[in-house]
Design an enzyme around this catalytic site. Structure first.
Site, short mmCIF file in Angstrom:
data_model
loop_
_atom_site.label_atom_id
_atom_site.label_comp_id
_atom_site.label_asym_id
_atom_site.label_seq_id
_atom_site.Cartn_x
_atom_site.Cartn_y
_atom_site.Cartn_z
N GLY A 56 0.82 -1.21 0.00
CA GLY A 56 0.00 0.00 0.00
C GLY A 56 0.85 1.25 0.00
CB CYS A 83 5.11 -4.45 0.25
SG CYS A 83 6.18 -3.06 -0.11
CE1 TYR A 84 1.36 1.21 5.36
CE2 TYR A 84 -0.25 -0.51 5.82
CZ TYR A 84 0.28 0.74 6.09
OH TYR A 84 -0.25 1.51 7.09
CG ASP A 231 -17.04 -10.24 -19.97
OD1 ASP A 231 -16.21 -11.17 -20.04
OD2 ASP A 231 -16.72 -9.05 -19.87
CE LYS A 373 -12.82 -10.45 -21.24
NZ LYS A 373 -13.84 -9.39 -21.37
N1 LIG Z 1 -24.54 -4.65 -29.01
C1 LIG Z 1 -24.99 -5.02 -27.81
N2 LIG Z 1 -26.21 -5.56 -27.66
C2 LIG Z 1 -26.67 -5.92 -26.45
N3 LIG Z 1 -25.98 -5.77 -25.32
C3 LIG Z 1 -24.76 -5.23 -25.40
C4 LIG Z 1 -24.18 -4.83 -26.64
N4 LIG Z 1 -22.95 -4.33 -26.40
C5 LIG Z 1 -22.76 -4.43 -25.08
N5 LIG Z 1 -23.84 -4.97 -24.46
C6 LIG Z 1 -24.04 -5.22 -23.04
O1 LIG Z 1 -23.11 -4.43 -22.30
C7 LIG Z 1 -22.30 -5.26 -21.47
C8 LIG Z 1 -20.91 -4.67 -21.36
O2 LIG Z 1 -20.19 -4.81 -22.59
P1 LIG Z 1 -18.71 -5.37 -22.56
O3 LIG Z 1 -18.11 -5.15 -23.89
O4 LIG Z 1 -18.02 -4.85 -21.35
O5 LIG Z 1 -18.89 -6.94 -22.26
P2 LIG Z 1 -18.97 -8.14 -23.30
O6 LIG Z 1 -19.25 -7.59 -24.64
O7 LIG Z 1 -19.94 -9.13 -22.78
O8 LIG Z 1 -17.55 -8.81 -23.25
P3 LIG Z 1 -16.17 -8.23 -23.82
O9 LIG Z 1 -15.67 -7.33 -22.71
O10 LIG Z 1 -15.35 -9.44 -23.99
O11 LIG Z 1 -16.46 -7.49 -25.08
C9 LIG Z 1 -22.35 -6.63 -22.14
O12 LIG Z 1 -22.09 -7.67 -21.19
C10 LIG Z 1 -23.75 -6.68 -22.69
O13 LIG Z 1 -24.65 -7.08 -21.69
N1 LIG Z 2 4.60 -1.18 -1.96
C1 LIG Z 2 4.36 -0.97 -0.66
O1 LIG Z 2 3.58 -1.65 -0.04
C2 LIG Z 2 5.06 0.22 -0.06
C3 LIG Z 2 4.90 0.29 1.42
C4 LIG Z 2 5.34 1.63 1.99
N2 LIG Z 2 4.49 2.67 1.47
C5 LIG Z 2 6.81 1.89 1.63
O2 LIG Z 2 7.11 2.79 0.91
O3 LIG Z 2 7.69 1.19 2.11
#
Ligand SMILES: Nc1ncnc2c1ncn2[C@@H]1O[C@H](COP(=O)(O)OP(=O)(O)OP(=O)(O)O)[C@@H](O)[C@H]1O
Ligand SMILES: NC(=O)CC[C@H](N)C(=O)O
Ligand SMILES: O=c1[nH]c(=O)c2[nH+]cn([C@@H]3O[C@H](COP(=O)(O)O)[C@@H](O)[C@H]3O)c2[nH]1
Ligand SMILES: [Mg+2]
Length: 517
Positions: A56, A83-84, A231, A373
């Site tokens: 931290g 670390c911290y 997703d 992911k």
């Molecule tokens: N064209 C679309 N039609 C319907 N829903 C969508 C569309 N684009 C995005 N979304 C919705 O928005 C959400 C967020 O999009 P995001 O791109 O983060 O996720 P993803 O498309 O499922 O996966 P990835 O991040 O791999 O592209 C999706 O999970 C989906 O529910």
């Molecule tokens: N990366 C860290 O956790 C750093 C701890 C603390 N801030 C330090 O400088 O020592």
């Protein structure tokens, strides 16, 4: 949910706390990250087998700096401080920490002094190993019961242990890849020291989630925005397995998709799954409202608003739905409660459907909110999703709109689609698709002069982007070989009317972002 053996990670605000969680999960053990302020409540709920204290930015030598809850010491749990985490552990157990004059950043070498369970099967006494350090303070007096088990030039207490109490602490960061043996040390802690079983598998997760979704949804109806991305596809298939045709998926074609993407996603999905899928062609709506819009934030907000409109309409069309499914992942959950949060600035308003449930009065179904992911990909494979879904590069909700700086027109969209398809085709042919985290073309609002077939051209510039990353939070540009770039550029210029120059983006994130808008 059945009770898994688990590890509690207490977050003191390190930039790399998520990596600790990844390493523990890779060891097959379930874990959760909680900020130090709410760690005690989390402990009572989780009953973990062991605790890891993260690094931290604070200094334990300052007044009111964060501490681990006393409870974890009273409960005599195995503890691993990083670390911290080492520093506060030392301080809380009666040792001493000083603000150092010997800062160490980056690579350092560790000299192993004594065998410990932490080093078991990994490091022998008398050997030297590369580790990654990032600290200014250091422990200068050990608490009672502790001994030094490894030293570095600037950290005489680089690794310390009290084996009788199962307390271990290190000044370096075992969770980062620059500590090559770090993952094995974390495995030793979770398995050999904390005694946690490896029962965190995607097949167990699948069964538990199915039960949980059924319990939550009952006979209710669920709608799920399906983008074809990893997703939402995994979420949809999992929910369908749980509740069958109570689920309706909605794919919104906003006219900002890549070449053939809309048909591919819809066909692939319908071909593999018997899940009701509504394909909404909303391109006139989106492109109409985006006409003349050039500001990146206005684009994003317009698109976000239109997504809501379309979902509202589709939910009504199926007679209403009480639940909205989202592919929220664990990093999204952590970020929203992050200790380091503070009054942070908005870099860009990521489109997501986060605003939807309130406006539409729906409850959320988020079966992926405990996963990273890579775990979502593993779950997708477990569910039998084809590689064409599971291995896909992420694609942003606003689509090509944020890859055309300036005004979006149908003509520019057509040009960009062709260039992007050629670029991805070359990447696949070179066997690089799975190595690169995300790759795409950007159409710049700049025209330059060229000469083709003895004639003058005055056309757009196309920028190519490819990055490596773990979670999209930070990224590096991909170091293509020049022959590859030359090949892709030549094909794009020859085959795409409207582009006469190609450049490659060599910006990492930070300071850049992955997308251009
Ligand atoms: N064209 C679309 N039609 C319907 N829903 C969508 C569309 N684009 C995005 N979304 C919705 O928005 C959400 C967020 O999009 P995001 O791109 O983060 O996720 P993803 O498309 O499922 O996966 P990835 O991040 O791999 O592209 C999706 O999970 C989906 O529910
Ligand atoms: N990366 C860290 O956790 C750093 C701890 C603390 N801030 C330090 O400088 O020592
Ligand atoms: O669903 C999404 N809605 C968005 O509005 C959005 N903006 C960026 N991205 C994706 O997020 C990752 C990080 O992108 P940036 O570095 O550009 O912020 C990259 O993978 C981007 O493609 C989005 N995804
Ligand atoms: Mg997507």
């Amino acid at each position: 949910m059945t009770q898994h053996d688990s590890i509690l990670i207490i977050d003191f605000g390190s930039q790399v706390t998520q990596l600790i969680a990844r390493r523990v999960r890779e060891a097959g053990v379930y874990c959760e990250i909680h900020p130090f302020q709410s760690a005690e409540a989390a402990y009572r709920k989780m009953k973990p087998k062991g605790v890891i204290l993260s690094g931290g930015p604070a200094s334990v030598t300052e007044d009111f700096s964060p501490r681990a809850p006393q409870l974890i010491f009273d409960e005599k749990l195995p503890i691993f401080g990083i670390c911290y985490g080492e520093q506060t552990m030392a301080e809380q157990l009666g040792g001493k920490v000083e603000a150092g004059h010997h800062r160490e950043f980056g690579r350092a070498f560790l000299e192993v002094q004594k065998p410990t369970k932490l080093f078991d099967g990994v490091w022998e006494p008398g050997t030297r190993h590369q580790v990654w350090m990032s600290h200014g303070d250091r422990v200068t007096r050990l608490p009672e019961g502790f001994e030094v088990v490894a030293t570095s030039d600037n950290a005489p207490y680089a690794a310390i242990a009290d084996e009788s109490r199962n307390y271990y602490a290190v000044q370096f960061h075992p969770e980062v890849v620059h500590t090559p043996d770090g993952a094995k040390l974390i495995q030793n802690f979770v398995h050999k020291i904390a005694g946690a079983k490896s029962d965190w598998t995607m097949s167990a997760y699948r069964q538990e989630m199915i039960a949980k979704i059924r319990a939550q949804v009952g006979r209710g109806k669920v709608i799920c925005g399906l983008s074809g991305g990893v997703d939402s596809s995994v979420a949809a298939v999992l929910i369908h397995e749980a509740i069958g045709d109570q689920l309706t998926c909605v794919f919104v074609d906003h006219g900002l998709m890549r070449q053939n993407e809309a048909t591919e996603v819809v066909d692939l999905f319908r071909g593999h799954y018997n899940i009701p899928l509504v394909h909404v062609d909303a391109s006139d709506l989106f492109l109409g409202q985006l006409a003349g819009v050039t500001d990146p934030e206005t684009k994003r907000k317009t698109i976000g608003r239109l997504f809501i409109e379309v979902f509202e309409k589709e939910a009504k069309a199926i007679g209403g739905a009480e639940f909205l499914a989202q592919g929220t992942l664990y990093p999204d959950v952590i970020e929203s409660v992050s200790f380091t949060g503070g009054p942070s600035v908005t870099i860009k308003s990521h489109h997501n459907v986060g605003g939807l449930p309130e406006r539409m009065n729906m409850k959320l179904v988020e079966p992926l909110r405990e996963l990273f992911k890579d775990e979502v990909r593993a779950l997708g494979r477990e569910l039998g999703l084809p590689d064409s879904f599971v291995g896909r590069h992420p694609f942003p909700g606003p689509g090509l709109a944020i890859r055309i700086p300036g005004e979006i027109t149908r003509e520019k969209l057509d040009i960009l689609r062709k260039a992007d398809a050629i670029y991805l085709d070359e990447i696949r042919k070179a066997g690089l698709y799975d190595i690169i985290w995300q790759a795409f073309a950007v159409l710049l609002p700049v025209r330059t002069v060229g000469v083709m077939g003895d004639g003058r051209t005055y056309d757009h510039v196309c920028a190519l982007r490819a990055v490596t990353s773990v979670d999209g939070m930070t990224a590096d540009f991909y170091p293509f070989d020049m022959n590859f770039l030359g090949r892709a550029a030549t094909r794009i210029i020859n085959e795409v009317r409207g582009i006469n120059r190609v450049v490659y983006d060599v910006t990492s994130k930070p300071p850049g972002t992955i997308e251009w808008e």
